[in-house]
Design a protein around this motif. Structure first.
Motif, mmCIF file in Angstrom:
data_model
loop_
_atom_site.group_PDB
_atom_site.id
_atom_site.type_symbol
_atom_site.label_atom_id
_atom_site.label_comp_id
_atom_site.label_asym_id
_atom_site.label_seq_id
_atom_site.Cartn_x
_atom_site.Cartn_y
_atom_site.Cartn_z
ATOM 1 N N LEU A 180 0.828 -1.205 0.000
ATOM 2 C CA LEU A 180 0.000 0.000 0.000
ATOM 3 C C LEU A 180 0.865 1.259 0.000
ATOM 4 O O LEU A 180 1.957 1.265 0.570
ATOM 5 C CB LEU A 180 -0.897 0.013 1.246
ATOM 6 C CG LEU A 180 -1.806 -1.198 1.418
ATOM 7 C CD1 LEU A 180 -2.619 -1.065 2.705
ATOM 8 C CD2 LEU A 180 -2.727 -1.373 0.224
ATOM 9 N N PRO A 181 0.395 2.329 -0.617
ATOM 10 C CA PRO A 181 1.141 3.586 -0.563
ATOM 11 C C PRO A 181 1.050 4.204 0.836
ATOM 12 O O PRO A 181 -0.003 4.149 1.476
ATOM 13 C CB PRO A 181 0.425 4.459 -1.596
ATOM 14 C CG PRO A 181 -0.974 3.939 -1.638
ATOM 15 C CD PRO A 181 -0.866 2.457 -1.379
ATOM 16 N N ALA A 182 2.147 4.773 1.280
ATOM 17 C CA ALA A 182 2.193 5.352 2.629
ATOM 18 C C ALA A 182 3.047 6.614 2.618
ATOM 19 O O ALA A 182 4.029 6.719 1.882
ATOM 20 C CB ALA A 182 2.761 4.333 3.617
ATOM 21 N N LEU A 183 2.629 7.555 3.452
ATOM 22 C CA LEU A 183 3.312 8.846 3.586
ATOM 23 C C LEU A 183 3.624 9.103 5.052
ATOM 24 O O LEU A 183 2.833 8.745 5.925
ATOM 25 C CB LEU A 183 2.378 9.970 3.136
ATOM 26 C CG LEU A 183 2.330 10.356 1.668
ATOM 27 C CD1 LEU A 183 1.038 11.098 1.380
ATOM 28 C CD2 LEU A 183 3.532 11.220 1.304
ATOM 29 N N SER A 184 4.759 9.727 5.321
ATOM 30 C CA SER A 184 5.014 10.205 6.683
ATOM 31 C C SER A 184 5.015 11.728 6.679
ATOM 32 O O SER A 184 5.633 12.361 5.826
ATOM 33 C CB SER A 184 6.350 9.674 7.206
ATOM 34 O OG SER A 184 7.413 10.130 6.410
ATOM 35 N N LEU A 185 4.278 12.296 7.635
ATOM 36 C CA LEU A 185 4.200 13.755 7.770
ATOM 37 C C LEU A 185 4.673 14.133 9.176
ATOM 38 O O LEU A 185 4.112 13.662 10.164
ATOM 39 C CB LEU A 185 2.758 14.235 7.594
ATOM 40 C CG LEU A 185 2.077 13.954 6.269
ATOM 41 C CD1 LEU A 185 0.662 14.522 6.305
ATOM 42 C CD2 LEU A 185 2.870 14.565 5.119
ATOM 43 N N PRO A 186 5.679 15.002 9.263
ATOM 44 C CA PRO A 186 6.193 15.416 10.587
ATOM 45 C C PRO A 186 5.305 16.508 11.168
ATOM 46 O O PRO A 186 5.587 17.689 11.048
ATOM 47 C CB PRO A 186 7.589 15.935 10.246
ATOM 48 C CG PRO A 186 7.462 16.475 8.851
ATOM 49 C CD PRO A 186 6.392 15.664 8.159
ATOM 50 N N THR A 187 4.253 16.070 11.823
ATOM 51 C CA THR A 187 3.199 17.006 12.226
ATOM 52 C C THR A 187 3.285 17.438 13.681
ATOM 53 O O THR A 187 2.554 18.343 14.092
ATOM 54 C CB THR A 187 1.825 16.328 12.044
ATOM 55 O OG1 THR A 187 1.905 15.026 12.634
ATOM 56 C CG2 THR A 187 1.473 16.204 10.580
ATOM 57 N N HIS A 188 4.110 16.803 14.477
ATOM 58 C CA HIS A 188 4.115 17.084 15.907
ATOM 59 C C HIS A 188 5.536 17.225 16.428
ATOM 60 O O HIS A 188 6.502 16.913 15.734
ATOM 61 C CB HIS A 188 3.365 15.988 16.674
ATOM 62 C CG HIS A 188 1.879 16.026 16.450
ATOM 63 N ND1 HIS A 188 1.301 15.583 15.276
ATOM 64 C CD2 HIS A 188 0.867 16.463 17.243
ATOM 65 C CE1 HIS A 188 -0.022 15.756 15.352
ATOM 66 N NE2 HIS A 188 -0.313 16.292 16.541
ATOM 67 N N GLN A 189 5.599 17.683 17.657
ATOM 68 C CA GLN A 189 6.888 17.836 18.324
ATOM 69 C C GLN A 189 6.906 16.955 19.565
ATOM 70 O O GLN A 189 5.953 16.948 20.341
ATOM 71 C CB GLN A 189 7.091 19.296 18.699
ATOM 72 C CG GLN A 189 8.410 19.544 19.395
ATOM 73 C CD GLN A 189 8.778 21.023 19.333
ATOM 74 O OE1 GLN A 189 9.089 21.576 18.277
ATOM 75 N NE2 GLN A 189 8.718 21.673 20.483
ATOM 76 N N GLY A 190 7.999 16.231 19.722
ATOM 77 C CA GLY A 190 8.102 15.316 20.852
ATOM 78 C C GLY A 190 9.143 15.796 21.847
ATOM 79 O O GLY A 190 9.555 16.959 21.830
ATOM 80 N N PRO A 191 9.589 14.899 22.707
ATOM 81 C CA PRO A 191 10.638 15.240 23.680
ATOM 82 C C PRO A 191 11.877 15.760 22.960
ATOM 83 O O PRO A 191 12.137 15.409 21.801
ATOM 84 C CB PRO A 191 10.929 13.896 24.351
ATOM 85 C CG PRO A 191 9.711 13.066 24.121
ATOM 86 C CD PRO A 191 9.137 13.512 22.822
ATOM 87 N N ALA A 192 12.623 16.622 23.655
ATOM 88 C CA ALA A 192 13.866 17.186 23.128
ATOM 89 C C ALA A 192 13.631 17.991 21.858
ATOM 90 O O ALA A 192 14.541 18.150 21.039
ATOM 91 C CB ALA A 192 14.894 16.067 22.889
ATOM 92 N N ALA A 193 12.389 18.477 21.702
ATOM 93 C CA ALA A 193 12.015 19.272 20.525
ATOM 94 C C ALA A 193 12.202 18.515 19.223
ATOM 95 O O ALA A 193 12.290 19.114 18.150
ATOM 96 C CB ALA A 193 12.772 20.607 20.490
ATOM 97 N N MET A 194 12.251 17.194 19.287
ATOM 98 C CA MET A 194 12.430 16.385 18.070
ATOM 99 C C MET A 194 11.086 16.174 17.371
ATOM 100 O O MET A 194 10.027 16.167 18.002
ATOM 101 C CB MET A 194 13.051 15.024 18.436
ATOM 102 C CG MET A 194 14.499 15.091 18.928
ATOM 103 S SD MET A 194 15.676 15.678 17.677
ATOM 104 C CE MET A 194 15.765 14.244 16.592
ATOM 105 N N PRO A 195 11.144 15.969 16.049
ATOM 106 C CA PRO A 195 9.896 15.784 15.289
ATOM 107 C C PRO A 195 9.234 14.437 15.565
ATOM 108 O O PRO A 195 9.905 13.446 15.829
ATOM 109 C CB PRO A 195 10.362 15.838 13.832
ATOM 110 C CG PRO A 195 11.807 15.448 13.867
ATOM 111 C CD PRO A 195 12.337 15.944 15.187
ATOM 112 N N VAL A 196 7.912 14.465 15.483
ATOM 113 C CA VAL A 196 7.112 13.236 15.541
ATOM 114 C C VAL A 196 6.222 13.230 14.304
ATOM 115 O O VAL A 196 5.591 14.241 13.998
ATOM 116 C CB VAL A 196 6.237 13.183 16.808
ATOM 117 C CG1 VAL A 196 5.367 11.929 16.817
ATOM 118 C CG2 VAL A 196 7.096 13.261 18.063
ATOM 119 N N ALA A 197 6.195 12.112 13.625
ATOM 120 C CA ALA A 197 5.412 12.031 12.390
ATOM 121 C C ALA A 197 4.186 11.158 12.579
ATOM 122 O O ALA A 197 4.165 10.256 13.417
ATOM 123 C CB ALA A 197 6.267 11.464 11.254
#
Lengths: 441, 441
Positions: free
Chosen positions: A394-411
């Motif tokens: 299946l086609p899949a996309l990751s979008l870095p929409t949030h911020q997690g610990p240590a100001a790192m991106p969460v997708a």
């Protein structure tokens, strides 16, 4: 915990924005390459995103494009090419000393298609050894003590640092979406087979997929159009979003939900809530019985196909393979043909059943990674949330929409039905518009 | 009209018979290679089966094997390798001047697996240009005015003339089974993906299949065991047959029955009658509605995947492609992404439906080619009877069981369910035992 984003800027100008600038005569290919070179000079010594990079060759390609006719929608755009993809004018070393300096006589199909549309190849990006799990030298640009993810490590880091506005990757488990997520950029793994695989070093033939990493969805849309030969519009994400109706979204926790760190569960739940508030129909998807077994059966397929595909390296260059890869090949060789056949049968059945996931939904919303990029460079992270969809084709996309610990991106991860790639990208544009884009501060 | 055969001899000793001789100490690898060289000297100037052949290199490999430890079930067996498969020690020119002298640094997986089991590579066999339709120099060994079939032309002709007892081919439409049928030897196209494809020049990624051509089914059984890593028994066909019960056979005329020349319809009907008399349950298979459309949709897939896979050659070496291939690529580029997507959807559906063909049958009996090898060398013949099963991803075998006009061989085709390759080979051994093997006189 993952936090919604304070503002919605893109991290760096992407291929589509730059293509519009070139089409509008506001910049030329040489100036673009010089911007890339400036970023390269400033950051590469720390980031190690590139396996091969020659400024003169990049400038020569740019000059030829500036002086020649308009070639297509990627005219003048520098792209990074993961070093398991063949290039006729650059070495393809595959992250292995075995192929140091190896010069194939032809371009991989995806590279040739990008060049035919006017792209120039800026260089070869670092890959984990043979697109597997043994990391290359690349670090996470947002915290150098953390993995950039893998195996398309260099492509993700180069895009995240603005060294290149678009890069090719490959995904057999989670090798495009995970590094994109860890580095705070956008990753796309098309439907299996959608982007031609000629010239890609095989890992597991029934899973290997060419994909891309870019700053924004409009870049993915542009590249997908070039890869499949449909018209490219260069339309800006923000303009396209106005024309879209909110999608029906299936919230899909999968059987792996307990693996998700708090920042991941929070990102999925926040996204779900806000997308619903923005007008999407969001409902929980019932995860079909049997799909949980993907996590059990997948290694039979991946490790056995890997082992067979690398028979020549195993027979003639074993000592130059990493210990990790040697163990992986040993596991693959230990998979019996009976178990492999059972794994294939299971897999074919689940691929057929996967169509039913989209009976009531346009797109699935599901975790992309267990959490933020882990500390340490010895592992590229956990592929289990990504590999489900790779196996299902299946086609899949990751979008870095949030911020997690240590100001790192969460997708977050968005998944569409097989062959529904264009629609998935469009739905993702709507989702991304609602949720915004993580940015390094 | 096709005639039953007067006697049942194999045309030449095959890999299994020779492996038994080596295992029994009755011959060594050097002596085998010398036999091959004698045949080569006597016939190659007329047949043109080889794209690359170096007697000294072949003898050096044989010497190393004779002096070293026993490596596996193919120890000392010379194999021919179609010239679209990479070899680390020989050029891989793909039937095209573009790659004259091209030296890849690694073996294709199937070649490396054969070598790891003790095989030596006798040389590279002639392929039609890039495994397509533009013929190489090979002629049909049984009538030099006739095509040997293609695209695995050299593999079929080399096996038929006893120049090599086993050879690799590839099939995207009918490129293994048709030349095997036209040259009076046995052809095998495994289930899609069964034999690893690493190191194969891509034609159409969703159809390309590695296969083999050999004198007898025991050779195919032996090679399949090596390719998938199951134990190889070296059992003789005639001994295995005693252990088998007669299969349930579905007589499958397909929607293409009207294309079959009298020798083909006669071969199928004679086979059907005699297999029934020998104890098989033979019944007509109802050809499912929709399957006829395979013939319509297949070119959309094959020509488009071909065109994309060859983007680099198209962009940089167009004038060195044959006119036939240039037209093929133009057709492929004219297939819209929408039509391609529709063709893929259709194809995936038919592959799922194909499982039902085997609800009441162990094996299907169906025409292999329209008729005997046609006169003329400008075309490699009609692939339509073979390509149905390639597209459905089912394993298929060609057996030269009858004699047609001009004393030329006529083959039947046997087809099994996906993944049922071992069983198909076993059933074919029973069938072959009943019907005998065409032999050149």
């Amino acid at each position: 915990m993952a936090a919604p984003l304070a503002h919605w800027a893109m991290p760096e100008p992407g291929a589509a924005e730059l293509a519009r600038a070139i089409a509008g005569g506001r910049i030329d290919a040489r100036a673009l390459v010089r911007q890339c070179l400036d970023r390269y000079e400033a950051q590469e010594a720390d980031i190690h995103a590139w396996a091969w990079f020659d400024p003169d060759h990049a400038l020569a390609q740019a000059r030829a494009l500036d002086q020649g006719p308009h070639r297509g929608p990627l005219h003048g755009i520098p792209v990074g090419v993961k070093d398991v993809l063949d290039t006729f004018d650059m070495p393809t070393a595959m992250g292995s000393p075995i192929y140091a300096g190896h010069r194939p006589p032809m371009d991989a199909a995806c590279v040739a298609l990008a060049r035919a549309a006017g792209a120039l190849v800026l260089g070869k990006t670092v890959t984990a050894e043979f697109a597997g799990s043994a990391p290359g030298a690349t670090v996470n640009p947002h915290d150098m003590r953390r993995t950039p993810g893998g195996s398309s490590s260099g492509s993700a880091a180069a895009v995240a640092t603005g060294m290149v506005p678009l890069a090719f990757g490959t995904q057999t488990g989670g090798s495009v979406l995970r590094p994109a997520a860890f580095c705070g950029v956008t990753g796309f793994k098309p439907s299996f087979g959608r982007w031609n695989r000629a010239g890609v070093k095989p890992y597991a033939d029934s899973l290997d997929t060419v994909g891309a990493i870019a700053p924004a969805l409009e870049d993915i849309e542009l590249l997908d159009a070039v890869m499949v030969g449909r018209p490219a519009t260069l339309a800006h994400d923000r303009d396209v979003v106005k024309t879209l109706t909110p999608p029906r979204i299936g919230l899909c926790r999968t059987h792996l939900w307990d693996l998700a760190a708090p920042e991941t569960t929070a990102a999925i739940e926040d996204a779900s809530m806000r997308l619903s508030a923005a007008g999407a129909q969001v409902a929980e998807l019932e995860w079909p019985a049997g799909f949980a077994d993907i996590t059990y059966w997948r290694p039979f397929i991946a490790s056995r196909e890997r082992a067979l595909a690398m028979t020549d390296e195993w027979q003639r260059h074993r000592a130059r393979l990493s210990a990790l890869l040697q163990r992986g090949i040993e596991h693959g060789l230990a998979v019996s043909s009976t178990d492999y056949a059972a794994a294939l049968r299971f897999t074919l059945e689940q691929r057929v059943r996967a169509a039913a996931l989209f009976e009531h939904f346009d797109v699935l919303l599901t975790p992309c990674t267990t959490g933020i990029a882990p500390l340490g460079l010895e592992s590229t992270g956990d592929p289990r949330f990504q590999e489900l969809w790779t196996l299902l084709h299946l086609p899949a996309l990751s979008l870095p929409t949030h911020q997690g610990p240590a100001a790192m991106p969460v997708a977050i991860q968005l998944v569409g039905p097989r062959g529904g790639d264009e629609r998935l990208i469009a739905m993702a544009r709507w989702v991304s518009h609602q949720l915004g884009h993580w940015q390094h501060r």
